[in-house]
Scaffold this motif. Sequence first.
Motif, mmCIF file in Angstrom:
data_model
loop_
_atom_site.group_PDB
_atom_site.id
_atom_site.type_symbol
_atom_site.label_atom_id
_atom_site.label_comp_id
_atom_site.label_asym_id
_atom_site.label_seq_id
_atom_site.Cartn_x
_atom_site.Cartn_y
_atom_site.Cartn_z
ATOM 1 N N HIS A 62 0.825 -1.209 0.000
ATOM 2 C CA HIS A 62 0.000 0.000 0.000
ATOM 3 C C HIS A 62 0.860 1.261 0.000
ATOM 4 O O HIS A 62 0.422 2.310 -0.443
ATOM 5 C CB HIS A 62 -0.885 0.047 1.256
ATOM 6 C CG HIS A 62 -2.006 -0.932 1.249
ATOM 7 N ND1 HIS A 62 -3.081 -0.825 0.403
ATOM 8 C CD2 HIS A 62 -2.233 -2.039 2.000
ATOM 9 C CE1 HIS A 62 -3.922 -1.814 0.642
ATOM 10 N NE2 HIS A 62 -3.429 -2.583 1.598
ATOM 11 N N VAL A 135 -7.882 1.638 3.433
ATOM 12 C CA VAL A 135 -7.127 1.427 2.198
ATOM 13 C C VAL A 135 -7.680 0.274 1.360
ATOM 14 O O VAL A 135 -7.070 -0.122 0.374
ATOM 15 C CB VAL A 135 -5.612 1.216 2.469
ATOM 16 C CG1 VAL A 135 -4.983 2.502 2.978
ATOM 17 C CG2 VAL A 135 -5.360 0.073 3.432
ATOM 18 N N HIS A 136 -8.828 -0.263 1.714
ATOM 19 C CA HIS A 136 -9.473 -1.322 0.921
ATOM 20 C C HIS A 136 -10.864 -0.889 0.444
ATOM 21 O O HIS A 136 -11.839 -1.594 0.663
ATOM 22 C CB HIS A 136 -9.625 -2.614 1.746
ATOM 23 C CG HIS A 136 -8.340 -3.244 2.145
ATOM 24 N ND1 HIS A 136 -8.262 -4.305 3.026
ATOM 25 C CD2 HIS A 136 -7.060 -2.986 1.786
ATOM 26 C CE1 HIS A 136 -6.997 -4.655 3.191
ATOM 27 N NE2 HIS A 136 -6.250 -3.871 2.457
ATOM 28 N N PRO A 141 -7.737 -6.260 -1.596
ATOM 29 C CA PRO A 141 -6.776 -6.351 -2.704
ATOM 30 C C PRO A 141 -5.667 -7.389 -2.496
ATOM 31 O O PRO A 141 -4.760 -7.463 -3.313
ATOM 32 C CB PRO A 141 -6.198 -4.929 -2.742
ATOM 33 C CG PRO A 141 -6.202 -4.500 -1.315
ATOM 34 C CD PRO A 141 -7.383 -5.190 -0.649
ATOM 35 N N HIS A 142 -5.751 -8.184 -1.412
ATOM 36 C CA HIS A 142 -4.684 -9.172 -1.151
ATOM 37 C C HIS A 142 -5.101 -10.553 -1.678
ATOM 38 O O HIS A 142 -4.834 -11.584 -1.076
ATOM 39 C CB HIS A 142 -4.368 -9.221 0.343
ATOM 40 C CG HIS A 142 -3.966 -7.877 0.896
ATOM 41 N ND1 HIS A 142 -2.664 -7.416 0.851
ATOM 42 C CD2 HIS A 142 -4.697 -6.879 1.465
ATOM 43 C CE1 HIS A 142 -2.614 -6.192 1.381
ATOM 44 N NE2 HIS A 142 -3.835 -5.846 1.763
ATOM 45 N N HIS A 206 -3.061 -6.723 9.753
ATOM 46 C CA HIS A 206 -3.767 -6.060 8.651
ATOM 47 C C HIS A 206 -4.693 -7.097 8.023
ATOM 48 O O HIS A 206 -4.487 -8.295 8.191
ATOM 49 C CB HIS A 206 -2.710 -5.565 7.654
ATOM 50 C CG HIS A 206 -3.236 -4.825 6.474
ATOM 51 N ND1 HIS A 206 -3.679 -3.528 6.549
ATOM 52 C CD2 HIS A 206 -3.388 -5.200 5.171
ATOM 53 C CE1 HIS A 206 -4.073 -3.133 5.338
ATOM 54 N NE2 HIS A 206 -3.914 -4.131 4.488
HETATM 55 ZN ZN LIG Z 1 -4.353 -4.081 2.521
#
Ligand SMILES: [Zn+2]
Length: 309
Positions: A62, A135-136, A141-142, A206
């Motif tokens: 990120h 941030v998602h 996004p992983h 996270h």
């Molecule tokens: Zn993330």
Amino acid sequence: MKSYRTYAIIAALMGAMLFAGPAEAKQLNVVTSTTDMAALAQEVGGDKIKVEAIARGYQDPHFVEAKPSFLLKLRNADLLIAVGLDLELGWLPALVTQCGNGKIQPAASGYLDASQFAEILEKPTGPVSRAQGDVHPLGNPHYWLDPDNGRRIAKGIAAKLAQMDPENAAYFQQRAADFEQRLAQAEKRWQQQMAPYRGRKVVSYHKSWPNFARHFGLDVVGYVEPRPGIPPSPQHTMELIGQMKRDNVKIILVEPYFDLKTPNSIASKTGGKVVVLLPSVGGEQQASDYFKLFDYDIQLLTSAFQQVK
Ligand SMILES: [Zn+2]
């Protein structure tokens, strides 16, 4: 100074091209945002591509500090493969704009957003908002941390390479099929190793592991971060400790780029164990390709589960 270096590199490249055989001269130049995409591209691209990742495997994808050398990589790329879903929002779009390479701009044919091939979890149902620093915002996004998605992404990349280099289409398809077969074999082994721990509750720093957890039957019940991208707060940490005690959760998964202070303090108050699990290829030297990443993580996880009972 910078332009002198650029000329020197261009001169070296031209020299290399003069002496290279026709096979090398035809290699597609692939740049990826992360090492995981590079590993998957390498699996299907073989020696018909040259692939390089921008971020290192031990960095938080990120938040990558942009460097001038990244621009040179992007300037010479035929294809850019990104994770997408705003994972790289803080650093990649600006680099792509600045590099001046028209082939890899987001609307151009040399830009591949790999998220289109994957199954995405935690997709937002309401309006997308980054107001709280999440941030998602577009879903998790992983997604590469599920071998099923790895298979889908590899297939998507192979199709893209075949489209860009039709002469080698059969080669790319063959490599994709071979990758799929080796992955199926490895998955059997991984499932066997993880089988005794299905349904185990863990917490993670996270939200990196929803795809991994679903694939291997883990239950992620809490996070050290109050929200993805937001640092731990005393209040949230207290609540997490309470929850871990109630649910008897002993494993705290931490990505290698986070400070261990809060996780260690949580572990000492819960009798738990901190496990630094790798979300990306190259996070440690041994995790040097897509298979070895899972080998590494599953080895670490299973031995941690054995230790905490
Ligand atoms: Zn993330």
